[in-house]
Scaffold this active site. Structure first.
Site, PDB file in Angstrom:
ATOM      1  N   ALA A  20       0.690  -1.400  -0.096  1.00  0.00           N
ATOM      2  CA  ALA A  20       0.063  -0.048  -0.085  1.00  0.00           C
ATOM      3  C   ALA A  20       0.921   1.250  -0.133  1.00  0.00           C
ATOM      4  O   ALA A  20       0.488   2.178  -0.781  1.00  0.00           O
ATOM      5  CB  ALA A  20      -1.040   0.046   1.378  1.00  0.00           C
ATOM      6  N   ASP A  49      -0.288  -8.304  -3.500  1.00  0.00           N
ATOM      7  CA  ASP A  49      -0.542  -7.398  -2.848  1.00  0.00           C
ATOM      8  C   ASP A  49      -0.595  -5.948  -3.410  1.00  0.00           C
ATOM      9  O   ASP A  49      -1.319  -5.070  -3.068  1.00  0.00           O
ATOM     10  CB  ASP A  49       0.800  -7.289  -1.728  1.00  0.00           C
ATOM     11  CG  ASP A  49       0.675  -8.253  -0.652  1.00  0.00           C
ATOM     12  OD1 ASP A  49      -0.011  -9.426  -1.043  1.00  0.00           O
ATOM     13  OD2 ASP A  49       1.398  -8.217   0.334  1.00  0.00           O
TER      14      ASP A  49
HETATM   15  C1  MEV Z   1       1.826 -12.065   1.320  1.00  0.00           C
HETATM   16  O1  MEV Z   1       0.853 -11.075   1.372  1.00  0.00           O
HETATM   17  C2  MEV Z   1       1.426 -12.977   0.613  1.00  0.00           C
HETATM   18  C3  MEV Z   1       2.348 -14.459  -0.088  1.00  0.00           C
HETATM   19  O2  MEV Z   1       1.720 -15.285  -0.558  1.00  0.00           O
HETATM   20  C4  MEV Z   1       3.137 -13.621  -0.692  1.00  0.00           C
HETATM   21  C5  MEV Z   1       3.239 -13.062  -1.948  1.00  0.00           C
HETATM   22  O3  MEV Z   1       2.273 -13.452  -2.686  1.00  0.00           O
HETATM   23  O4  MEV Z   1       4.146 -12.323  -2.572  1.00  0.00           O
HETATM   24  C6  MEV Z   1       2.696 -14.916   1.250  1.00  0.00           C
END
Ligand code: MEV
Length: 319
Positions: free
Chosen positions: A103, A145
């Protein structure tokens, strides 16, 4: 001199698919109403570009810290050559699985783009730029993300060799979530590395878990679209079992999931990288019972509702 520019982005909760998404399994994730905001201001030529994160962290571009390197990577990705000062804030806990760094990266990218005098970038293009920032912190991010931080709403996200593929998933009913913090930090890079090592040692077991997660994601998408929150809750519980099998859970995560279910949650699981960080609990329509039960057990949390038609924070990018 050009005026300041503000960029915003939302945090995220992964409903299902974390870790497997790094290896190309789709993930289902939603943007939440907490996030990050950044203000970029051009400064006198000759001054160093600098980033201030909240009240605590200050880093000049190129300085020898993760934040300094990430800021430089973002300036380069956005082709920002003139000196700039950026002040960024977030109401997301750091290292908690809620997409705080993504974010911030997206909000800063939007603010930087806003002072460039060129047209705002579409969310997907901003997310792609913000990945340069995210790589410094997380090594091998799937991109889920940054994509959710830039778009908001509910997305089905897949990492492919040709780049990210994602589609909005329309919600048949609001999703009311309690999000609680174990109080333990979750280091995405460490947990992603741990899964990579487990995959080397036990490829068959990890492949089976990822197949299971893929099936849960597929069904969760249908449940989300149909507004079947009871069905979605069951899938979250199954997701937690598979993530525990990948050694991503902790005693506190298990306690929080149990307490949430006993308090009436339809399902509960860790969200994000695990090993600490946050737990999400899906409830029918009122998160207060779960939040009170967590509080009595010593855990803090907040409620968030994802509504049908939820849209990106600040779609144009800058103001
Ligand atoms: C992190 O929010 C999520 C994971 O799957 C890592 C990623 O997708 O980069 C653990």
């Amino acid at each position: 001199m050009a005026r300041s520019s503000t960029g915003r982005a939302c945090g995220k909760v992964i409903l299902l698919g974390e870790h497997a998404v790094v290896y190309g399994v789709p993930a289902l994730a939603v943007g939440i109403d907490r996030g990050a905001e950044a203000v970029a201001t051009p400064v006198e030529p000759g001054l160093p570009s600098e980033l201030r994160l909240g009240e605590g962290v200050r880093a000049a571009a190129g300085s020898d810290s993760d934040v300094g390197h990430a800021f430089s990577a973002l300036l380069e990705a956005l082709d920002v050559r003139d000196p700039v000062h950026v002040a960024a804030t977030t109401d997301l806990p750091a290292a908690a699985g809620l997409g705080c760094s993504a974010a911030l990266g997206v909000a800063i990218a939007r603010a930087l783009r806003g002072i460039s005098g060129t047209a705002p970038l579409a969310p997907a293009a901003i997310a792609a730029r913000a990945l340069a920032w995210e790589r410094v912190f997380h090594g091998n991010p799937s991109g889920v993300d940054t994509t959710v931080a830039a778009h908001g709403g509910c997305l089905l996200y897949t990492r492919t060799d040709a780049g990210p593929v994602f589609e909005p998933v329309p919600l048949g009913a609001p999703l009311t979530l309690a999000v609680g913090h174990t109080g333990e930090p979750s280091a995405t890079r460490v947990m992603v590395d741990a899964v990579a090592r487990l995959r080397e040692r036990k490829p068959d077991i990890v492949a089976k878990s990822f197949d299971g997660i893929a099936a849960l994601v597929k069904n969760a998408r249908l449940a989300v679209e149909a507004g079947d929150v009871v069905g979605l809750g069951r899938l979250l519980d199954l997701g937690q079992m598979l993530l525990s099998g990948l050694m991503l859970s902790t005693e506190k995560i298990e306690t929080m999931c149990r307490v949430a279910r006993e308090a009436g949650a339809l399902g509960a699981k860790l969200t994000g990288a695990g090993g600490g960080g946050c737990v999400l609990a899906l409830v029918e329509d009122d998160a207060s019972g779960v939040l009170e039960a967590w509080s009595a057990a010593g855990f803090r949390g907040f409620a968030t509702v994802v509504n049908p038609g939820a849209v990106v924070v600040n779609p144009g990018g800058a103001s």
